[in-house]
Design a protein around this motif. Structure first.
Motif, PDB file in Angstrom:
ATOM      1  N   PHE A  11       0.790  -1.234   0.000  1.00 32.37           N
ATOM      2  CA  PHE A  11       0.000   0.000   0.000  1.00 32.37           C
ATOM      3  C   PHE A  11       0.824   1.286   0.000  1.00 32.37           C
ATOM      4  O   PHE A  11       0.539   2.203  -0.792  1.00 32.37           O
ATOM      5  N   PRO A  12       1.836   1.454   0.868  1.00 31.63           N
ATOM      6  CA  PRO A  12       2.492   2.771   0.977  1.00 31.63           C
ATOM      7  C   PRO A  12       3.045   3.299  -0.333  1.00 31.63           C
ATOM      8  O   PRO A  12       2.860   4.468  -0.671  1.00 31.63           O
ATOM      9  N   VAL A  13       3.755   2.467  -1.077  1.00 31.85           N
ATOM     10  CA  VAL A  13       4.396   2.913  -2.311  1.00 31.85           C
ATOM     11  C   VAL A  13       3.397   2.979  -3.465  1.00 31.85           C
ATOM     12  O   VAL A  13       3.375   3.944  -4.238  1.00 31.85           O
ATOM     13  N   ASN A  14       2.546   1.981  -3.569  1.00 32.43           N
ATOM     14  CA  ASN A  14       1.733   1.828  -4.770  1.00 32.43           C
ATOM     15  C   ASN A  14       0.406   2.582  -4.750  1.00 32.43           C
ATOM     16  O   ASN A  14      -0.214   2.751  -5.802  1.00 32.43           O
ATOM     17  N   SER A  15      -0.053   3.010  -3.590  1.00 28.67           N
ATOM     18  CA  SER A  15      -1.378   3.627  -3.517  1.00 28.67           C
ATOM     19  C   SER A  15      -1.361   5.092  -3.095  1.00 28.67           C
ATOM     20  O   SER A  15      -2.391   5.755  -3.146  1.00 28.67           O
ATOM     21  N   PHE A  16      -0.215   5.597  -2.670  1.00 30.42           N
ATOM     22  CA  PHE A  16      -0.201   6.960  -2.136  1.00 30.42           C
ATOM     23  C   PHE A  16      -0.585   7.991  -3.189  1.00 30.42           C
ATOM     24  O   PHE A  16      -1.229   9.002  -2.886  1.00 30.42           O
ATOM     25  N   GLY A  17      -0.202   7.743  -4.433  1.00 29.00           N
ATOM     26  CA  GLY A  17      -0.532   8.689  -5.491  1.00 29.00           C
ATOM     27  C   GLY A  17      -2.025   8.912  -5.634  1.00 29.00           C
ATOM     28  O   GLY A  17      -2.476  10.008  -5.954  1.00 29.00           O
ATOM     29  N   THR A  18      -2.801   7.849  -5.372  1.00 27.68           N
ATOM     30  CA  THR A  18      -4.257   7.949  -5.495  1.00 27.68           C
ATOM     31  C   THR A  18      -4.860   8.765  -4.367  1.00 27.68           C
ATOM     32  O   THR A  18      -5.789   9.560  -4.584  1.00 27.68           O
ATOM     33  N   VAL A  19      -4.352   8.599  -3.149  1.00 29.38           N
ATOM     34  CA  VAL A  19      -4.948   9.285  -1.994  1.00 29.38           C
ATOM     35  C   VAL A  19      -4.273  10.621  -1.702  1.00 29.38           C
ATOM     36  O   VAL A  19      -4.715  11.346  -0.814  1.00 29.38           O
ATOM     37  N   LEU A  20      -3.230  10.947  -2.449  1.00 26.77           N
ATOM     38  CA  LEU A  20      -2.470  12.167  -2.186  1.00 26.77           C
ATOM     39  C   LEU A  20      -3.361  13.403  -2.157  1.00 26.77           C
ATOM     40  O   LEU A  20      -3.305  14.211  -1.229  1.00 26.77           O
ATOM     41  N   LEU A  21      -4.197  13.573  -3.161  1.00 24.52           N
ATOM     42  CA  LEU A  21      -5.029  14.769  -3.243  1.00 24.52           C
ATOM     43  C   LEU A  21      -6.035  14.822  -2.097  1.00 24.52           C
ATOM     44  O   LEU A  21      -6.325  15.904  -1.564  1.00 24.52           O
ATOM     45  N   TYR A  22      -6.552  13.666  -1.694  1.00 24.87           N
ATOM     46  CA  TYR A  22      -7.471  13.638  -0.562  1.00 24.87           C
ATOM     47  C   TYR A  22      -6.761  14.043   0.725  1.00 24.87           C
ATOM     48  O   TYR A  22      -7.298  14.810   1.528  1.00 24.87           O
ATOM     49  N   VAL A  23      -5.566  13.521   0.937  1.00 27.53           N
ATOM     50  CA  VAL A  23      -4.807  13.830   2.145  1.00 27.53           C
ATOM     51  C   VAL A  23      -4.435  15.313   2.192  1.00 27.53           C
ATOM     52  O   VAL A  23      -4.590  15.971   3.225  1.00 27.53           O
ATOM     53  N   VAL A  24      -3.950  15.841   1.081  1.00 28.06           N
ATOM     54  CA  VAL A  24      -3.570  17.253   1.033  1.00 28.06           C
ATOM     55  C   VAL A  24      -4.796  18.140   1.246  1.00 28.06           C
ATOM     56  O   VAL A  24      -4.738  19.132   1.991  1.00 28.06           O
ATOM     57  N   SER A  25      -5.909  17.803   0.618  1.00 27.10           N
ATOM     58  CA  SER A  25      -7.136  18.572   0.804  1.00 27.10           C
ATOM     59  C   SER A  25      -7.591  18.540   2.249  1.00 27.10           C
ATOM     60  O   SER A  25      -8.049  19.560   2.801  1.00 27.10           O
ATOM     61  N   TYR A  26      -7.460  17.387   2.888  1.00 31.43           N
ATOM     62  CA  TYR A  26      -7.840  17.261   4.295  1.00 31.43           C
ATOM     63  C   TYR A  26      -6.971  18.164   5.169  1.00 31.43           C
ATOM     64  O   TYR A  26      -7.481  18.875   6.049  1.00 31.43           O
ATOM     65  N   LEU A  27      -5.665  18.150   4.928  1.00 29.20           N
ATOM     66  CA  LEU A  27      -4.761  18.997   5.699  1.00 29.20           C
ATOM     67  C   LEU A  27      -5.095  20.474   5.514  1.00 29.20           C
ATOM     68  O   LEU A  27      -5.069  21.261   6.472  1.00 29.20           O
ATOM     69  N   ARG A  28      -5.398  20.846   4.300  1.00 31.12           N
ATOM     70  CA  ARG A  28      -5.660  22.251   3.992  1.00 31.12           C
ATOM     71  C   ARG A  28      -7.004  22.723   4.568  1.00 31.12           C
ATOM     72  O   ARG A  28      -7.088  23.759   5.227  1.00 31.12           O
ATOM     73  N   GLU A  29      -8.047  21.962   4.316  1.00 29.18           N
ATOM     74  CA  GLU A  29      -9.389  22.405   4.669  1.00 29.18           C
ATOM     75  C   GLU A  29      -9.745  22.181   6.134  1.00 29.18           C
ATOM     76  O   GLU A  29     -10.441  22.990   6.736  1.00 29.18           O
ATOM     77  N   GLU A  30      -9.257  21.071   6.700  1.00 27.96           N
ATOM     78  CA  GLU A  30      -9.638  20.725   8.069  1.00 27.96           C
ATOM     79  C   GLU A  30      -8.654  21.235   9.110  1.00 27.96           C
ATOM     80  O   GLU A  30      -9.013  21.400  10.279  1.00 27.96           O
ATOM     81  N   HIS A  31      -7.409  21.486   8.715  1.00 28.22           N
ATOM     82  CA  HIS A  31      -6.388  21.884   9.688  1.00 28.22           C
ATOM     83  C   HIS A  31      -5.628  23.140   9.293  1.00 28.22           C
ATOM     84  O   HIS A  31      -4.629  23.480   9.925  1.00 28.22           O
ATOM     85  N   GLY A  32      -6.063  23.802   8.243  1.00 28.87           N
ATOM     86  CA  GLY A  32      -5.479  25.084   7.889  1.00 28.87           C
ATOM     87  C   GLY A  32      -4.053  25.029   7.395  1.00 28.87           C
ATOM     88  O   GLY A  32      -3.335  26.042   7.425  1.00 28.87           O
ATOM     89  N   SER A  33      -3.598  23.884   6.927  1.00 26.02           N
ATOM     90  CA  SER A  33      -2.232  23.763   6.422  1.00 26.02           C
ATOM     91  C   SER A  33      -2.117  24.432   5.052  1.00 26.02           C
ATOM     92  O   SER A  33      -3.097  24.540   4.311  1.00 26.02           O
ATOM     93  N   ASP A  34      -0.904  24.892   4.728  1.00 22.68           N
ATOM     94  CA  ASP A  34      -0.672  25.472   3.406  1.00 22.68           C
ATOM     95  C   ASP A  34       0.099  24.520   2.492  1.00 22.68           C
ATOM     96  O   ASP A  34       0.648  24.920   1.475  1.00 22.68           O
ATOM     97  N   VAL A  35       0.142  23.240   2.868  1.00 24.38           N
ATOM     98  CA  VAL A  35       0.843  22.244   2.058  1.00 24.38           C
ATOM     99  C   VAL A  35       0.154  22.114   0.696  1.00 24.38           C
ATOM    100  O   VAL A  35      -1.062  22.273   0.585  1.00 24.38           O
ATOM    101  N   ARG A  36       0.955  21.842  -0.330  1.00 25.04           N
ATOM    102  CA  ARG A  36       0.428  21.700  -1.689  1.00 25.04           C
ATOM    103  C   ARG A  36       0.758  20.305  -2.208  1.00 25.04           C
ATOM    104  O   ARG A  36       1.670  19.638  -1.713  1.00 25.04           O
ATOM    105  N   SER A  37       0.018  19.877  -3.225  1.00 23.36           N
ATOM    106  CA  SER A  37       0.234  18.536  -3.791  1.00 23.36           C
ATOM    107  C   SER A  37       1.666  18.345  -4.256  1.00 23.36           C
ATOM    108  O   SER A  37       2.259  17.277  -4.075  1.00 23.36           O
ATOM    109  N   SER A  38       2.218  19.380  -4.857  1.00 16.80           N
ATOM    110  CA  SER A  38       3.600  19.277  -5.342  1.00 16.80           C
ATOM    111  C   SER A  38       4.594  19.114  -4.204  1.00 16.80           C
ATOM    112  O   SER A  38       5.688  18.590  -4.404  1.00 16.80           O
TER     113      SER A  38
END
Length: 202
Positions: A11-38
């Protein structure tokens, strides 16, 4: 059995690309992070490097603890790390640390299952290794499908473009979707636990 084990641990190597946008969006919207997908695209690369560097420790652990106990120990750490994502998704740094641990566990599990498959079928070592490694290759497809279906059953599209100069860089803002992101890691942990338990038992 070895194929199931590698399916669970890939899972860690092969699936992270799929959930990346969800994780980044969660950090940004729910916790006020300024992290970006890149800024998080290095995580699966980091996992791959750690996996490659630490694979030899699988043989060492098997020698020191025996096949069964080494697999039980590393599998427990792997599943626990997946579960920790449930509480660690409020910090990008914590996510990086957890994925370092997951990369290490995946490397150990991969080489242990591969070597075991070849030992069981000494006259067909290539075929045994190929079938065992097949699980790792399939993990991206299987776990990405499970996680995406759970997080986004409505097929929402990213709808928030926070940077006017980059209108194509969009993130999810739907709260009903984002609240499912941490829970999805518990589901992945449960599925991995079942698969690894079957693999070790067989």
């Amino acid at each position: 059995a070895c194929c199931l084990g590698n399916l669970a641990s890939g899972f860690p190597v092969n699936s992270f690309g799929t959930v990346l946008l969800y994780v980044v969006s969660y950090l940004r919207e729910e916790h006020g992070s300024d992290v970006r997908s890149s800024g998080v695209s290095f995580v699966p690369i980091m996992c791959t490097i750690i996996l490659s560097v630490t694979m030899f420790t699988g043989s060492l652990l098997e020698y020191l603890l025996g096949y069964t106990w080494s697999l039980i120990g590393i599998s427990a750490v792997f599943v626990a790390s997946l579960m920790l994502n449930f509480v660690a998704l409020n910090s990008f740094g914590a996510i990086v640390v957890i994925y370092c641990v997951l990369g290490y566990c995946e490397g150990v599990l991969l080489v242990t299952f591969l070597s075991t498959a070849m030992e069981w079928f000494p006259k067909k070592r290539g075929l045994a290794a190929g079938v065992s490694a097949l699980g790792s290759g399939l993990s991206g497809f299987v776990f990405a499908a499970i996680q995406s279906a759970f997080i986004n059953p409505w097929n929402h599209l990213p709808d928030h473009a926070p940077y006017p100069g980059y209108p194509d860089e969009k993130y999810f803002s739907q709260h009903d979707l984002l609240k499912r992101v941490p829970q999805s890691f518990l589901i992945i942990a449960a599925v991995s636990c079942v698969l690894l338990s079957i693999a070790i038992t067989l």
